[in-house]
Design a protein around this motif. Sequence first.
Motif, short mmCIF file in Angstrom:
data_model
loop_
_atom_site.label_atom_id
_atom_site.label_comp_id
_atom_site.label_asym_id
_atom_site.label_seq_id
_atom_site.Cartn_x
_atom_site.Cartn_y
_atom_site.Cartn_z
N ASP A 240 4.59 3.64 -11.60
CA ASP A 240 4.33 4.59 -10.52
C ASP A 240 4.15 3.91 -9.16
OD1 ASP A 240 1.82 3.53 -10.89
OD2 ASP A 240 0.87 5.40 -11.50
N ASP B 41 7.31 6.32 -14.81
CA ASP B 41 5.97 6.87 -14.60
C ASP B 41 5.95 7.29 -13.13
OD1 ASP B 41 3.33 7.47 -15.39
OD2 ASP B 41 2.59 5.64 -14.45
N LEU C 148 -6.80 10.94 -18.36
CA LEU C 148 -7.22 10.06 -17.28
C LEU C 148 -8.68 10.34 -16.96
CD1 LEU C 148 -6.53 7.94 -15.03
CD2 LEU C 148 -6.05 9.86 -13.53
N THR D 219 -6.38 2.83 -7.20
CA THR D 219 -5.58 2.86 -8.42
C THR D 219 -5.98 3.99 -9.36
OG1 THR D 219 -7.15 1.44 -9.57
CG2 THR D 219 -5.37 0.36 -8.38
N ARG D 220 -7.19 4.55 -9.15
CA ARG D 220 -7.73 5.56 -10.07
C ARG D 220 -7.84 5.02 -11.50
NH1 ARG D 220 -4.66 10.98 -7.65
NH2 ARG D 220 -5.04 10.42 -5.48
N GLN E 148 4.42 12.03 -15.97
CA GLN E 148 3.82 12.30 -14.67
C GLN E 148 2.59 11.43 -14.50
OE1 GLN E 148 1.99 16.03 -13.96
NE2 GLN E 148 2.29 15.89 -11.76
N SER E 149 2.60 10.61 -13.49
CA SER E 149 1.43 9.78 -13.21
C SER E 149 0.42 10.57 -12.40
CB SER E 149 1.83 8.53 -12.42
OG SER E 149 0.65 7.90 -11.94
N PRO E 150 -0.82 10.68 -12.88
CA PRO E 150 -1.84 11.37 -12.10
C PRO E 150 -2.60 10.42 -11.17
CG PRO E 150 -2.64 10.97 -14.32
CD PRO E 150 -1.31 10.28 -14.20
N ARG E 151 -2.06 9.23 -10.95
CA ARG E 151 -2.78 8.24 -10.14
C ARG E 151 -2.50 8.37 -8.65
NH1 ARG E 151 -3.08 2.47 -11.89
NH2 ARG E 151 -0.88 2.39 -11.33
N ALA E 152 -1.58 9.25 -8.28
CA ALA E 152 -1.30 9.44 -6.86
C ALA E 152 -0.78 10.85 -6.70
CB ALA E 152 -0.26 8.43 -6.39
N GLU E 153 -0.76 11.31 -5.46
CA GLU E 153 -0.23 12.65 -5.21
C GLU E 153 1.26 12.53 -4.90
OE1 GLU E 153 -2.66 14.37 -5.93
OE2 GLU E 153 -4.33 13.05 -5.39
N ARG F 260 0.68 10.15 -22.24
CA ARG F 260 0.33 9.21 -21.17
C ARG F 260 -1.17 8.98 -21.22
NH1 ARG F 260 -1.39 7.75 -16.35
NH2 ARG F 260 -0.02 6.45 -15.05
N TYR G 6 2.91 5.94 -22.93
CA TYR G 6 2.71 5.11 -21.73
C TYR G 6 1.21 4.91 -21.61
CZ TYR G 6 3.80 3.34 -17.06
OH TYR G 6 3.98 2.54 -15.96
N ARG H 223 0.84 -1.21 0.00
CA ARG H 223 0.00 0.00 0.00
C ARG H 223 0.87 1.25 0.00
NH1 ARG H 223 -5.37 1.02 0.62
NH2 ARG H 223 -6.09 2.86 1.76
N LEU I 169 -7.32 15.74 -17.51
CA LEU I 169 -7.09 15.17 -16.19
C LEU I 169 -8.17 15.68 -15.25
CD1 LEU I 169 -3.22 15.65 -15.92
CD2 LEU I 169 -4.45 13.55 -16.41
#
Lengths: 569, 569
Positions: A462, A503, B293, B168-169, A527-532, B404, B427, A172, B259
Amino acid sequence: MKNIDLSACGIRPGGDCTEELNRILAQNREDCEFVFAPGDYRITPHIQRDLALSNTDVIPTRQLGILLEGMKNVRLTGSSARLLCEGRMQPFTLLGCENMTLTGFTIDWEKPMVAEGIVTAFTDTSIDLYIDPAAFPHRVEDGTLWFDIGGGEWSRFTGWTIQFDAVTRTVRRMSGDRFGFGALLSECGGHVYRFAANRPDTAVGNIVVLRHNEREHAGIFAEDCRNIAFEHIDIHSCGGLGCLIQFCDTVSFRAVSFLPNREAGRFVSGGRDDGMHVTCCSGTVTVDGCSFLGLMDDPINVHGCCVTGAEWLDERTLCCRFMHEQARGFRRWAEAGDDIVFIDRRPMTQIAHAVAASYTLGEDGTFLLSFTEAPDEEIRRRDPSSLALDNLTHTAAFVCENNRFGSCRARGVLVSTPKPVCIRNNYIESSGSAILVAGDANGWFESGECHDVEIAGNVFTDSCLSSMYQFCEGVISVCPVVPEPDREHPFHKNIRIHDNVFDSPDVPVLYAFSCDGLTFSDNRIYQSPRAEKWHPGKAMIRLESCRNAMIGPNTWTGDFGGMQRISGD
Amino acid sequence: MKNIDLSACGIRPGGDCTEELNRILAQNREDCEFVFAPGDYRITPHIQRDLALSNTDVIPTRQLGILLEGMKNVRLTGSSARLLCEGRMQPFTLLGCENMTLTGFTIDWEKPMVAEGIVTAFTDTSIDLYIDPAAFPHRVEDGTLWFDIGGGEWSRFTGWTIQFDAVTRTVRRMSGDRFGFGALLSECGGHVYRFAANRPDTAVGNIVVLRHNEREHAGIFAEDCRNIAFEHIDIHSCGGLGCLIQFCDTVSFRAVSFLPNREAGRFVSGGRDDGMHVTCCSGTVTVDGCSFLGLMDDPINVHGCCVTGAEWLDERTLCCRFMHEQARGFRRWAEAGDDIVFIDRRPMTQIAHAVAASYTLGEDGTFLLSFTEAPDEEIRRRDPSSLALDNLTHTAAFVCENNRFGSCRARGVLVSTPKPVCIRNNYIESSGSAILVAGDANGWFESGECHDVEIAGNVFTDSCLSSMYQFCEGVISVCPVVPEPDREHPFHKNIRIHDNVFDSPDVPVLYAFSCDGLTFSDNRIYQSPRAEKWHPGKAMIRLESCRNAMIGPNTWTGDFGGMQRISGD
């Protein structure tokens, strides 16, 4: 090559033939292939040996399953045989072998040496875990959990936990070792247990790994071997490190996997520790096409073992001291003719070389090392404990390619070797740093300078660096322990990072400390937008005490918030 | 180039200056740069036009915000201006412009045109959703939810939902359009609503996207333009398609993102539909460095528009029919001199070319097309409705790189164009197929053959093809609609897939149907242990009705269960 059909020799699936198997192996030590029939075999410890295992607790006697000793030109063909072990033991031990291949085995424990629970409920102060009594037989005693590891033995829960998300099967995010899981509070019935917790970040259905047991045996242990190959081996469970290879020359792992036994309902693999430790080896170590997921520590660590000086007995003889309690008593730390280097432990600079003349293991973690010629007086006048010694003859080149590093506790690949290192074309979703270029003669004593590292063609997802562990300053972290860095003489040298894909949700992709000659070019960073962003690092690339660094051209997709692209001093 | 400081002209952040802005724009149509001051601007629809938008519901009048018409050599510099829209409208419309650049804008709706709820509880037959009344103002009426879209208008929940995992978004695995979400059962109080469900696979905390509203306006619409560039534009919300570019020549998108507005607590972006539709364009379309996304449909679709024959009025004049209800009435489907191709709709083979002489739009989705010369009698004797017609002059080359593609409903990139297509260095974590090489004159009528497609250097994560949608037969799916494939004359040609990375839990990485000249080489495929195999595909690579296919060498890491590597016929 002689072909030995083991089933014709009475070694058949179903029962425990370990003793008989060891007898047959001991009788045919050269030029033969042992062929297993497919099926399940019970492997039990019938042999006891006093072995000094690197990165493993020191105990007087190791419990061995299959022993391969003094063999040459031998192949073990498992034919997908499944070796079922129980309790504290080491399934495979290779000692003093040459030209060996082990292929086509699965190694598992029916009662695994690490337990798992599933979160059924939680509050700000507690977590309820369901622990499947069939998969992880257990009982409550002395206010804590004990796990049945077979043979009437029970193993106490250490309190050390890691949490995996059920949906992603990765550690996690922002959890790691900082999960905030506490003591057993009560039994809720139905094998649900309530533990104290401190505002836990969790979710119903998540998996909590409960470490118990000690780190006493490896899954596969090899020492003093030459040209050994492991192929198509699935290690679902073991009791400590997965594969521990020490003082060997030329080793390869191809299609060796550490994956959870999903059929048995498990999310963790291996034992309670690392995947592969390669300690003080030489030649080339190859890890190709392997897969890792759910280990409780780093998948791969290729390193040496630094020691410190204790006392000069004469101008050619130094009493030395093993410094880490899990790395001592090695029979072969040095041999006559080995290239020994003296390191000043504060700046970690190499100050002199000497050639070993003799090596005598002592008591209490010491040994005597004599040299062919007396080192300079300047060396001998120093406080011996300010000196680290490394054996450069025991350093290996490392080829790590086409592997999939799934989420495990801690980092992905650790390297500390001056020989060429090539980490390429891997897919990496580590929990901490994906690659740690380490080096240390002050804490873990896992030596040493890197002189030639290429990191190319890898994908870093990511998941990488989504939790904090020691030395995790970037997705790639060049982070040796150098108490007083010498800017004119950085510790590591010649690290080339190119053509990788990152990522990243704004976590540093590269941190480099004390490195001379560093390139980071032709990488693509998304840049992954899946986390801050969460990591304290304030720059995507941070260089500290480095020289001759060349950053760019790289391709950046995304705006990376307010993060600096590059910072350095 | 004339520089126009809009704030000096009274266009300042804070209020609604749309009408005045449009007046200033209309007065300065050439050789100028309009510079916005940073800040928030309210954009409201003051202009109504009858426009035929591709892939969009047909309505008599479109509501336009900023209109750029007949402009040449003009740059709009947004300086990070945020354009806040409300209700049914189209923020940007470009008509008949040339050499245009729009840069540095954010487009958002305070009351988004798609709603979200958070799962608070669920049973086998119900799901409770909390819907934030501030973020998604709503009320219950007629037994369902209605959402406030501003201006006193309310939009009815359509019943169409998509579920994103909170952790995971990404769209929840094996969910997609098959979530099993049903009608509103009751209000539980505190803005929690109970919906019927059929054994839902969900988790507390997950996000359920509730589509409402119609597909009537794009975020950015362009028609009849040449050389238009969009740079650094963040589209958080819009009312339908994100960017709809039709009948334009040469278009580029650089650092354009779809996004979610995370600050506003949202997980979805865009409107209720696709990201970019590029319909019947020519020249080169470039999408570079963009990020997607949380869209409710495919991020990118580059396609044409096939029509069918209806009736020969004379030997040079054919009455034709637009076939899809969301693609009709185009003012410029053809012009004199255009290269028109006749396609036999059953085998989808191109059987003749003709040059357009005139084009006259008719009523009820028909038009008259005359040719410079009469097509062969053989063509004219056929049932006109068995023929599809495509305009090859309106086909674009496509460069798609460094993007992405985060998880959105449906696929990633769709292409159906005979001009060169290069999809490289992206990606991709799509929910369905990452890349769909489509082509169709029987259902969606989005034409056409591909003749030159290169797919190289991309990373396809294990999110790709984790749910099923139409045509999703592989992570890369070459899946045209060809009712009666002609094995000697496959539909698509010359598709080269190389140097990509696939992380896959045993789902097919490539499906190709009716393709002549296909290579799949130098790719690396890793088996992801983070999910189980679920896709009905039984081979990692499946070829159907293909010719001249060359598979390999590729690198495979993992054993891919019992899946065949390659199957074909």
